[in-house]
Design a protein around this motif. Structure first.
Motif, PDB file in Angstrom:
ATOM      1  N   ASP A 101      -8.325  -2.829  -3.399  1.00 51.42           N
ATOM      2  CA  ASP A 101      -7.424  -2.130  -2.500  1.00 51.42           C
ATOM      3  C   ASP A 101      -7.931  -2.250  -1.062  1.00 51.42           C
ATOM      4  O   ASP A 101      -8.884  -1.597  -0.674  1.00 51.42           O
ATOM      5  CB  ASP A 101      -7.358  -0.655  -2.928  1.00 51.42           C
ATOM      6  CG  ASP A 101      -6.363   0.110  -2.098  1.00 51.42           C
ATOM      7  OD1 ASP A 101      -5.944  -0.423  -1.055  1.00 51.42           O
ATOM      8  OD2 ASP A 101      -6.003   1.227  -2.497  1.00 51.42           O
ATOM      9  N   ASP A 152      11.692  10.266  -8.486  1.00 53.36           N
ATOM     10  CA  ASP A 152      11.650  11.694  -8.800  1.00 53.36           C
ATOM     11  C   ASP A 152      12.042  12.473  -7.552  1.00 53.36           C
ATOM     12  O   ASP A 152      12.022  11.935  -6.442  1.00 53.36           O
ATOM     13  CB  ASP A 152      10.239  12.105  -9.280  1.00 53.36           C
ATOM     14  CG  ASP A 152       9.155  11.597  -8.344  1.00 53.36           C
ATOM     15  OD1 ASP A 152       9.115  12.037  -7.185  1.00 53.36           O
ATOM     16  OD2 ASP A 152       8.347  10.735  -8.772  1.00 53.36           O
ATOM     17  N   PRO A 155       0.833  -1.205   0.000  1.00 52.69           N
ATOM     18  CA  PRO A 155       0.000   0.000   0.000  1.00 52.69           C
ATOM     19  C   PRO A 155       0.873   1.263   0.000  1.00 52.69           C
ATOM     20  O   PRO A 155       1.911   1.294   0.659  1.00 52.69           O
ATOM     21  CB  PRO A 155      -0.774  -0.089   1.322  1.00 52.69           C
ATOM     22  CG  PRO A 155      -0.720  -1.514   1.713  1.00 52.69           C
ATOM     23  CD  PRO A 155       0.550  -2.075   1.151  1.00 52.69           C
ATOM     24  N   GLY A 156       0.459   2.242  -0.762  1.00 54.74           N
ATOM     25  CA  GLY A 156       1.166   3.522  -0.759  1.00 54.74           C
ATOM     26  C   GLY A 156       2.324   3.608  -1.727  1.00 54.74           C
ATOM     27  O   GLY A 156       2.959   4.655  -1.874  1.00 54.74           O
ATOM     28  N   VAL A 157       2.615   2.510  -2.410  1.00 50.94           N
ATOM     29  CA  VAL A 157       3.786   2.493  -3.291  1.00 50.94           C
ATOM     30  C   VAL A 157       3.498   3.274  -4.586  1.00 50.94           C
ATOM     31  O   VAL A 157       4.431   3.693  -5.290  1.00 50.94           O
ATOM     32  CB  VAL A 157       4.200   1.022  -3.549  1.00 50.94           C
ATOM     33  CG1 VAL A 157       3.249   0.326  -4.504  1.00 50.94           C
ATOM     34  CG2 VAL A 157       5.626   0.918  -4.029  1.00 50.94           C
ATOM     35  N   GLY A 158       2.225   3.471  -4.873  1.00 52.54           N
ATOM     36  CA  GLY A 158       1.863   4.269  -6.052  1.00 52.54           C
ATOM     37  C   GLY A 158       1.180   3.485  -7.155  1.00 52.54           C
ATOM     38  O   GLY A 158       1.168   3.915  -8.310  1.00 52.54           O
ATOM     39  N   ARG A 189      -7.468   8.916  -7.254  1.00 50.45           N
ATOM     40  CA  ARG A 189      -6.097   8.654  -7.674  1.00 50.45           C
ATOM     41  C   ARG A 189      -6.008   8.480  -9.196  1.00 50.45           C
ATOM     42  O   ARG A 189      -4.989   8.730  -9.783  1.00 50.45           O
ATOM     43  CB  ARG A 189      -5.578   7.356  -7.052  1.00 50.45           C
ATOM     44  CG  ARG A 189      -5.284   7.418  -5.630  1.00 50.45           C
ATOM     45  CD  ARG A 189      -3.861   7.836  -5.331  1.00 50.45           C
ATOM     46  NE  ARG A 189      -3.667   7.787  -3.904  1.00 50.45           N
ATOM     47  CZ  ARG A 189      -3.914   8.806  -3.094  1.00 50.45           C
ATOM     48  NH1 ARG A 189      -4.321   9.962  -3.575  1.00 50.45           N
ATOM     49  NH2 ARG A 189      -3.752   8.679  -1.806  1.00 50.45           N
ATOM     50  N   VAL A 245       4.608  10.264 -11.455  1.00 52.98           N
ATOM     51  CA  VAL A 245       4.132  11.648 -11.527  1.00 52.98           C
ATOM     52  C   VAL A 245       4.979  12.487 -12.485  1.00 52.98           C
ATOM     53  O   VAL A 245       4.624  13.613 -12.816  1.00 52.98           O
ATOM     54  CB  VAL A 245       4.068  12.315 -10.126  1.00 52.98           C
ATOM     55  CG1 VAL A 245       3.004  11.640  -9.265  1.00 52.98           C
ATOM     56  CG2 VAL A 245       5.409  12.275  -9.420  1.00 52.98           C
TER      57      VAL A 245
HETATM   58  N1  GDP Z   1       6.751  11.603  -5.717  1.00 59.45           N
HETATM   59  C1  GDP Z   1       5.955  10.619  -6.148  1.00 59.45           C
HETATM   60  N2  GDP Z   1       4.820  10.325  -5.480  1.00 59.45           N
HETATM   61  C2  GDP Z   1       4.040   9.318  -5.938  1.00 59.45           C
HETATM   62  C3  GDP Z   1       4.386   8.581  -7.100  1.00 59.45           C
HETATM   63  N3  GDP Z   1       3.428   7.645  -7.314  1.00 59.45           N
HETATM   64  C4  GDP Z   1       2.525   7.805  -6.320  1.00 59.45           C
HETATM   65  N4  GDP Z   1       2.893   8.814  -5.488  1.00 59.45           N
HETATM   66  C5  GDP Z   1       2.175   9.258  -4.283  1.00 59.45           C
HETATM   67  O1  GDP Z   1       2.160   8.193  -3.339  1.00 59.45           O
HETATM   68  C6  GDP Z   1       0.927   8.169  -2.616  1.00 59.45           C
HETATM   69  C7  GDP Z   1       0.272   6.796  -2.733  1.00 59.45           C
HETATM   70  O2  GDP Z   1      -0.097   6.595  -4.090  1.00 59.45           O
HETATM   71  P1  GDP Z   1      -1.192   5.534  -4.534  1.00 59.45           P
HETATM   72  O3  GDP Z   1      -1.186   5.540  -6.005  1.00 59.45           O
HETATM   73  O4  GDP Z   1      -2.474   5.781  -3.859  1.00 59.45           O
HETATM   74  O5  GDP Z   1      -0.569   4.188  -3.971  1.00 59.45           O
HETATM   75  P2  GDP Z   1      -1.214   2.708  -3.895  1.00 59.45           P
HETATM   76  O6  GDP Z   1      -1.696   2.519  -2.492  1.00 59.45           O
HETATM   77  O7  GDP Z   1      -0.078   1.788  -4.179  1.00 59.45           O
HETATM   78  O8  GDP Z   1      -2.297   2.645  -4.901  1.00 59.45           O
HETATM   79  C8  GDP Z   1       0.087   9.303  -3.192  1.00 59.45           C
HETATM   80  O9  GDP Z   1       0.212  10.418  -2.362  1.00 59.45           O
HETATM   81  C9  GDP Z   1       0.713   9.552  -4.548  1.00 59.45           C
HETATM   82  O10 GDP Z   1       0.538  10.873  -4.987  1.00 59.45           O
HETATM   83  C10 GDP Z   1       5.597   8.918  -7.790  1.00 59.45           C
HETATM   84  O11 GDP Z   1       5.991   8.337  -8.805  1.00 59.45           O
HETATM   85  N5  GDP Z   1       6.329   9.938  -7.265  1.00 59.45           N
END
Ligand code: GDP
Ligand code: MG
Length: 342
Positions: free
Chosen positions: A104, A216, A76-79, A120, A255
């Motif tokens: 999720d 990034d 979770p949170g990895v993007g 998202r 991003v």
């Molecule tokens: N700096 C940066 N932040 C990212 C990137 N990808 C996701 N985030 C941030 O990481 C957080 C979690 O992203 P999310 O897509 O919801 O993660 P998920 O739980 O894996 O689906 C959010 O605040 C996103 O904006 C990235 O490539 N670079």
């Protein structure tokens, strides 16, 4: 919606003509655990299965990748959602129709699965060529459920040629998502741990491709470090089942633009592998068999534990817990009761 209100032929017709409401209804139907819904769902899935096989037959052989299904797994949170948003938009711009099934657990907990993931994936969600669906309600522990495979097939039948499944892929009782899709992509991020980031080795082994996200600004250096670490760790893994494929680990940003050129050229290398069409065909054939096996297990267990024999079932569970009977003996006794063993 209840099954008796549903006309399967009508639903199927709407589905294959790309009607979004029919798709949504169909997915709700296959997620339902009600017996009467299941009967209708089976009729629908039989039509869908035939339809998909017909489509595959009519597909030129260089189009094996149409109907490409891919899991995006990772903690979770990895993007994952952010990555899918960016990937999905690019796929749409290349002329694809993209469906996303987002499973999720973190958003399930907050009770707002759809909101969490739709915000998202706002860019993708605004495209007509995309369809985003939150976690199947029938899933256990936020993990992958048997209904996920059916939902994937429904999306394909509705004309989405690319289906992306977002899942953490690490739940305890869940079906390995890699057993439901053509391709599994594992997303990690930089330096969030020294070892395998608390990721079980099995999850890494199931990945066909590894991406280190958030490469990034301040995440850039850590991402590259983790990418190098995984690149060398992966080289020690057993060879991939697709001849000529070495599981790559790339750094990327969801991003910004970093890593995307490399990502697309890696996919191009993959598509150029002469063994890919047969590998995919074989994988899908095997998955049909494992799908049947899973459904049979689940159906038998559900039937037995929810019918009149529920009491016996619960007694047996309790005997298993206290060690009165061994699991293998319990299975044997049951088979005898059912007349399947002498
Ligand atoms: N700096 C940066 N932040 C990212 C990137 N990808 C996701 N985030 C941030 O990481 C957080 C979690 O992203 P999310 O897509 O919801 O993660 P998920 O739980 O894996 O689906 C959010 O605040 C996103 O904006 C990235 O490539 N670079
Ligand atoms: Mg997410």
């Amino acid at each position: 919606m209840t099954a008796p209100d549903l006309n399967v032929d009508h639903l199927f017709d709407g589905l294959i003509h790309g009607d979004r409401l029919s798709l949504a209804r169909s997915i709700t139907l296959v997620e339902s655990r009600k017996n009467q819904d299941r009967i209708v769902a089976i009729q629908l899935m039989t039509l869908v299965d035939k339809h998909l096989q017909q489509c595959a037959k009519n597909m030129p052989s260089d189009q094996t990748l149409a109907g490409w299904t891919m899991a995006i797994t990772g903690p979770p949170g990895v993007g994952k959602s952010t990555f899918i948003d960016k990937l999905g938009v690019q796929l749409v711009e290349l002329g694809h129709r993209v469906a996303v099934l987002a499973i999720d657990p973190s958003s399930v907990r907050s009770g707002g699965s759809i909101l969490g993931d739709k915000t998202r994936m706002h860019q993708l969600a605004s495209r007509d060529e995309a369809y985003i669906r939150p976690s199947p309600s029938g899933s256990t522990h936020g993990g992958t459920s048997a209904a996920t495979k059916e939902a994937i097939d429904l999306c394909l039948a509705a004309g989405y040629d690319t289906v992306l499944v977002e899942t953490v892929g690490v739940g305890q009782n869940e079906i390995a998502v890699s057993d439901l899709v053509d391709w599994t992509l594992l997303l990690l991020m930089g330096r969030s741990g020294d070892d395998l980031q608390g990721i079980k080795r099995g999850i890494v082994e199931a990945a066909d491709m590894v991406l280190v996200n958030k490469a990034d600004s301040e995440g850039y250096e850590p991402a590259l470090e983790t990418q190098r670490y995984y690149q060398s760790a992966l080289s020690l893994f057993p060879p991939h089942s697709l001849p000529g494929w070495k599981v790559p680990c790339l750094a990327i940003s969801s991003v910004q633009e970093y890593g995307w050129e490399n990502f697309w050229s890696t996919l191009k290398d993959l598509k150029a592998l002469p063994e890919l069409p047969d590998w995919i065909k074989n994988k899908r054939a095997n998955q049909r068999v494992s799908s049947f096996q899973r459904m049979l297990n689940q159906a038998l267990l559900e039937h037995w534990s929810s019918s009149q024999s529920r009491r016996t079932y619960l007694d047996l569970e309790s005997d298993l817990r206290t060690g009165q009977i061994s699991p293998s003996q319990a299975v044997w006794d049951r088979l005898k009761d059912w007349g399947l063993k002498e």
